[in-house]
Design an enzyme around this catalytic site. Sequence first.
Site, short mmCIF file in Angstrom:
data_model
loop_
_atom_site.label_atom_id
_atom_site.label_comp_id
_atom_site.label_asym_id
_atom_site.label_seq_id
_atom_site.Cartn_x
_atom_site.Cartn_y
_atom_site.Cartn_z
NE ARG A 1 -9.25 -5.90 -3.53
CZ ARG A 1 -8.65 -5.13 -2.63
NH1 ARG A 1 -9.33 -4.59 -1.65
NH2 ARG A 1 -7.35 -4.90 -2.71
CG HIS B 1 1.84 -0.87 -8.32
ND1 HIS B 1 1.05 -1.14 -9.40
CD2 HIS B 1 1.01 -0.44 -7.34
CE1 HIS B 1 -0.22 -0.87 -9.10
NE2 HIS B 1 -0.27 -0.45 -7.83
CD GLU B 2 2.15 -0.32 -3.74
OE1 GLU B 2 1.48 0.70 -3.49
OE2 GLU B 2 1.64 -1.37 -4.18
CG MET C 1 -1.82 1.14 1.39
SD MET C 1 -2.91 1.40 -0.07
CE MET C 1 -3.00 3.19 -0.04
ZN LIG Z 1 -1.82 0.30 -6.70
#
Ligand SMILES: [Zn+2]
Length: 1017
Positions: free
Chosen positions: A861, A356-357, A322
Amino acid sequence: MAGRSASVPSPFTSIRLILLLVVGVAMGSESDSKIDIGKEWEKELRLPRDVVPIHYDLLLHPHLHNDTFYGEVNIVVKTTKPTSHLWLHVKHLNVIATKIYRGKVARGSETDKESLEVEEAFEYPLHEFWVLKTKEEIPPGVYTLAFEFTGSLKNGIKGFYASSYRDSLGNTRKLATSKFQPTHARWTFPCFDEPSFKSTFKVALVRPSSKYSALSNMNQLSEEEGVPMDGFTTVHFNESVPMVTYLACFIVSDFAHLQGQLHEETGQVVRVFAPENKIEDGRYALDIGINITRYFEEYFDIPFPLPKLDHIAIPDFLGGAMEHWALITYREPFLLYNPETSSMGDKQRVATIVSHELAHHWFGNLMTLEWWDDLWLNEGFASYIEYKGVAQYETDWDMDTVFLADDLQRILRQDAGLTSHPIVQVVNNPDEITELFDSITYAKVGASLLRMLEFFMGPEDFRLGISRFLKRFAYKNAVTSDLWNDLTQEWKRKEDGLNLSLIMDTWTRQMGYPTLNVRDDGDHYVITQERFILNPNDTFDPNESPFMYRWEVPLNYKTSIEDHEDEILWLHLSDESLKIEKPEGCEWIKLNVNQKGYYRVNYPEDMWRRFAELLVDNHTALSAGDRSNLVDDAFALAEAGKLSYEIPLHMTKYLKYESHYVPWRAAYVNFADISSKTYTLPFFGDLRSYLSRLAEPILNELGWDVREEEGLIKRLLRSHGIHLACRNGHKGCLEEASKRLKAWITNPEESIHPDIEKAIFRYGMMEAGDQKTWDALWTRYLQEENSQKQRRLLYGLGFTREPWLLHRYLHYLKNTSLVRDHDFLPTLQSLCLNPVATGIVWDFFRSEWNYLVGRFTLNERILGRTVPVITQDFITPFQLKSMERFFADNPEAGAGARARETAMESVRNNIHWVRSHAPVEKMRIWGYSLFSLAFIGIVVESTERMAQEDFLDGTTDRRGFGWHNNYNYYNQQAGGYGYGHGYNPYGSYGAGGYPGGYVEIKDLGRLLNICVAVLPA
Ligand SMILES: [Zn+2]
């Protein structure tokens, strides 16, 4: 659209609700007598825009000994109209004081002078609101809302939560950490928990004075020892830049760290935190992290804005990582890399997730989407740009081709059904928002469509457009059209009449994608488009879509004579066709060079055959991306009934020459899919023998011993080759796996290279998965501290063929002191790769549903997504019925509503596929008489219909659809295959029933037979 559902409240919440009810009853008569004017908080799920937060002054004190926390927050807000009610988000909190002051008041410096009287404050749980009513109406202005509250660190692994690990002495050490995206900041402090509110944060955290440190988004400003009590220290952090609540992060831990510098001149420190005994494994992430951050600063032309940047490995973490601003949290195996214990796949994952982060720090953190329905602005970009970050550091990984295997082809499969969704979505409640974080959104638009956009704009114009957009919306919020505007400004080779907004809307505002059909009219190649649908029986209404399911399609091509890779042609949604002149002597045209486009291409059958021949004769005439593209498109088109399976099967024969992982991966995935649909069917053995022989050259060439100097492509290919061979019963492969596993169990000195560990655990367990082997592996798991190895062991344990061991395994999995929360659902999912386990897991999932919801909540999810994984190999109407029944009995799906629909659609597709391609069972019993009847057309026709009806309402048994397909087969025969040249997989059956050979199935089995014959033994 997902139904609204409240997640199961914790005991803590239930007590609070009961208290609220008691208070409510006591106050009932008074409230009822008032005229209800408004109650705006009951009407809208979203917060009103006339109360805007500006600044949070927050203190959190986690009590690690009893898993609770205490907090105080002062929120400075600006109101723009007179009001007596203010509301904001709260969930799972016990609010013990609610106050309001005039002006901006810092925490701890409140005085009665500024205080305004609060008449009442109450929770409105349905919308997750806390409502405050002032005695007098307050005029527009600046106010401070002040709250005191307590909460639990044990509401699952979301919000502010407790985690733990074992140190090198075997002692359990605790930490408190947080994860808020999308709607869990409200579980930690009262806040305006929506992405369009950006505020500054001043944070204080209380930590145990000894050994522990506190981390937040900003660097430490000061600390007070002995505050609020002996043994504790209050740490104060600098005020943050304006940011949204879901990016805030608070961690109190005793972790060690490694440190580097982003730039010497600026003094910006980069650190990697992990438990002390693992901290050296953070070296790779530190190095690649610093390098990629510098690269992104150049790429976006915007410096990293915060004074420090931390990456931290969290022992309990749901999801991958995250992007909390400057304090990025990771699931441990996704940050730590050790060449001794990590596989090449692990290394690739660490690199791409770090990248990505970091990309989010510009896309998402600096510029934030206005609302979740544009989530793809956030996730889409990060999922594409991550490849650029990794590619410039790991230059021999061929990342643009790897993209096809890891993102594009995977998502093309998912987006081909009727239950997919456009990437721009209307979402409101927290379950819908959570559910949106699925792979369609992440990879499809974010990555695949943006890659296509970059392709038609050109990379430099694309980069300039992105940079312009990010600069314009730094510290602000944006919507999709803002991005199109900025990109258009930089699109220099834009031709007249092209409208970027319209082009992209056709891809983002309707689901799915087209097939481009190529026709050869002698002088031209004529290209038309139609929507690609996986199940040939599915129908749809074009009017559902604002663009009638037509697209603005950019395309390039190469022919056997010329290369037009960089020339962009357009097939517009209103065009009937696009014509490309056919050069003299041209043998083939390959559209979508390197698969830059988000669509499939279907060629005339003779051209497909030429491609298959070309690949066998000289496969390097096409790039690895194009080879992979042809294989994947051919399989998908066959599945959709647009192409005979003969084509992809013939095409895969060239793989014996293929040494690139990506085309192999395309074949591997498609064969795995076919295998999963056919593993109970009679010709499965032939499929297995074909595949195991296909994999043999990889085994022979690459062997089992990994050499460190081999690159990513080779190393991934080796592990895929071993999987393909072992999975399909290759004797030598299984023996080797079992031998290596036994050696590893008996001799603790024996090591298995991490690249092949998963394969050896899995197939070794399949071969020798008795109780002794199982228990030995389980003991190793319990002793193992390395989280990557733990994951591989949990995976391998699922492959025993002993049902009772599988049952016992499920029982062990439920024990949270043995298996971490975040490993539970992924392990349950991987168990379903074992055909013996699928039914057991499905029974478990249904019977333990209440337990699962209680543990993970309906808002989780991954729980929802477990359904399509368990049921992916279901191929019968009975299995479909069992799903329908379970969903009917448990209608609340929470964040798993769409996953259920996807699962049902996929099983319906499987059923249809099996009907179209599956062979006859019970041939010995029925063969002869059916064979005779086949010549009596009327009987065939009526029986066919009868069988079909039986089949569709699910009342027939397996033999029933054996009959059905039997007739199908004869019908097909009449259409032209002829009887003579089939083969008889049941030698003995044939002899008893009828003369000559017997073509087992319409298409697939016959062709497999040919393939098996063609491949060298
Ligand atoms: Zn992401």
